[in-house]
Design an enzyme around this catalytic site. Structure first.
Site, PDB file in Angstrom:
ATOM      1  N   ASP A  95       0.836  -1.200   0.000  1.00  0.00           N
ATOM      2  CA  ASP A  95       0.000   0.000   0.000  1.00  0.00           C
ATOM      3  C   ASP A  95       0.874   1.254   0.000  1.00  0.00           C
ATOM      4  O   ASP A  95       2.094   1.177  -0.132  1.00  0.00           O
ATOM      5  CB  ASP A  95      -0.910  -0.073   1.225  1.00  0.00           C
ATOM      6  N   HIS A  96       0.262   2.399   0.192  1.00  0.00           N
ATOM      7  CA  HIS A  96       0.887   3.730   0.101  1.00  0.00           C
ATOM      8  C   HIS A  96       2.378   3.752   0.417  1.00  0.00           C
ATOM      9  O   HIS A  96       2.789   3.453   1.527  1.00  0.00           O
ATOM     10  CB  HIS A  96       0.193   4.701   1.058  1.00  0.00           C
ATOM     11  N   GLU A 169      -2.866   8.398   7.216  1.00  0.00           N
ATOM     12  CA  GLU A 169      -2.634   6.955   7.237  1.00  0.00           C
ATOM     13  C   GLU A 169      -1.133   6.724   7.320  1.00  0.00           C
ATOM     14  O   GLU A 169      -0.371   7.198   6.470  1.00  0.00           O
ATOM     15  CB  GLU A 169      -3.206   6.264   5.996  1.00  0.00           C
ATOM     16  N   HIS A 212      -8.977   9.449   4.358  1.00  0.00           N
ATOM     17  CA  HIS A 212      -8.637   8.355   5.255  1.00  0.00           C
ATOM     18  C   HIS A 212      -9.182   8.645   6.656  1.00  0.00           C
ATOM     19  O   HIS A 212      -9.293   9.791   7.065  1.00  0.00           O
ATOM     20  CB  HIS A 212      -7.116   8.195   5.362  1.00  0.00           C
ATOM     21  N   HIS A 249      -9.618   4.819  -2.642  1.00  0.00           N
ATOM     22  CA  HIS A 249      -8.964   4.946  -1.336  1.00  0.00           C
ATOM     23  C   HIS A 249      -9.888   5.707  -0.387  1.00  0.00           C
ATOM     24  O   HIS A 249     -10.756   6.450  -0.812  1.00  0.00           O
ATOM     25  CB  HIS A 249      -7.664   5.721  -1.459  1.00  0.00           C
ATOM     26  N   ASN A 271      -9.688  -0.030  -1.186  1.00  0.00           N
ATOM     27  CA  ASN A 271      -8.942  -0.285   0.039  1.00  0.00           C
ATOM     28  C   ASN A 271      -9.874  -0.288   1.245  1.00  0.00           C
ATOM     29  O   ASN A 271     -10.719   0.601   1.392  1.00  0.00           O
ATOM     30  CB  ASN A 271      -7.867   0.779   0.239  1.00  0.00           C
TER      31      ASN A 271
END
Length: 340
Positions: A95-96, A169, A212, A249, A271
């Site tokens: 992920d990110h 996040e 997020h 996201h 996600n």
């Protein structure tokens, strides 16, 4: 089934786009959350994506070690083994990854996969994300183009982000402002730099108000129609219907209608992290509160080993998270779509 091969992963993404459904991409940070994700996908009869963030990868290496590559390799090795016992295909994803962590996370993992592919094996991970949302678009796409060449050679799908997801996040904070909404110009620049598949396959996290974190349904101001406009205008220029494989996201707090609209416009991966974290922890809290005099040695007593055995509350946690994964499959219409 084994972890999805590059060919199976490509088929998964193609089927999702053609069938107007998307795969939940479940963040995990332990063997227990991995098992919960696998269980949820199996119960839903849905293929899926399991992913680790930079923080999750550090935690998987051991909280005193904090090595993202060690944690990622250990996670992938464990997942490759236990996934064989489940009846669904699962792809592994990182992920990110912001710019300052590329050299300590994505690039070393890409090198490992390149070596595996050179030996005739499949890559360790099936896709990696480059999060260039914190740098100017030109730099974002320049780095993405470099990474796309590497991922393509290693039979891996690249994921990029064009725009900014608000909230926080793993220490990456996105401001809640006009950059939450990607533009047609952003998308046209992406297609010009990366192509539409001829340079390698990639997924695009275009932003349409995503944030997020934890929000009640309706509090996040999403505009999924932005995705429709971008797909139509870029598609018209290149003569291709829904040219982008899109990623959603920051979905916590989204209305089901907004999720379904985004899927209709070409989202193939969404996600899911905040909601599954809560679903895992809630049964643990319930167990501890109901069995406080068993999990604690109260007033000189000895407690109850069956209550404080980590397997007792761990099984409840996994079941709770698995149910939330299955719900995500239902929301994204992937239930019952597994490749036979």
């Amino acid at each position: 089934m084994p972890i999805a091969s590059p060919e199976v992963y490509a088929e998964m993404l193609d089927r999702a786009k053609a069938g107007a459904f998307a795969y939940p991409a479940i963040n995990v940070s332990s063997s227990q959350t991995l098992h919960a994700a696998l269980q949820g996908f199996a119960e839903a009869e849905s293929d899926g994506i399991i992913q680790v963030s930079t923080g999750g990868a550090e935690y998987l290496s051991g909280p005193t070690i904090k090595d993202m590559v060690t944690g990622s390799v250990a996670f992938a090795a464990f997942a490759h083994e236990v996934a064989k016992k489940y009846s669904v295909n699962v792809a592994l994803h990182t992920d990110h990854c912001p710019k300052n962590k590329l050299d300590g996370f994505v690039r070393p993992l890409l090198a490992i996969s390149a070596e595996r592919v050179a030996r005739g094996e499949n890559p360790l991970f099936q896709s990696h994300m480059w999060d260039g949302s914190a740098v100017p678009l030109d730099e974002n796409l320049q780095i993405a183009e470099e990474l796309l060449a590497l991922t393509h050679a290693a039979k891996i799908v690249l994921e990029i982000e064009v725009g900014v997801v608000g909230g926080e996040e793993d220490g990456v904070v996105g401001a809640i402002d006009e950059k939450l909404y990607s533009t047609v110009e952003d998308a046209l620049a992406t297609a010009a730099a990366l192509g539409l598949g001829e340079k390698g396959r990639y997924m695009t996290a275009l932003t349409f108000g995503n944030v997020h974190g934890v929000y009640k349904p309706g509090n996040v101001k999403l505009r999924p129609e932005i995705l429709k406009e971008i797909q139509e205008q870029v598609g018209a220029k290149y003569g291709k219907e829904k040219p982008f494989d899109l990623v959603f996201h920051g979905g916590s707090g989204s209305l089901l209608s907004e999720i379904r609209d985004a899927v209709d416009y070409g989202v193939v991966k969404m996600n899911v992290d905040t909601d599954t974290q809560y679903a895992f922890t809630r049964p643990v809290a319930d167990h501890m509160l109901r069995n406080y005099d068993g999990v604690l040695k109260v007033d000189g007593e000895v407690g109850n080993k069956k209550a404080y055995d980590p397997r007792a509350w761990g099984k409840a946690a996994e079941a709770g998270m698995a149910a939330r994964v299955a719900q995500a499959c239902q929301d994204l219409r992937s239930t019952g779509t597994k490749i036979k």
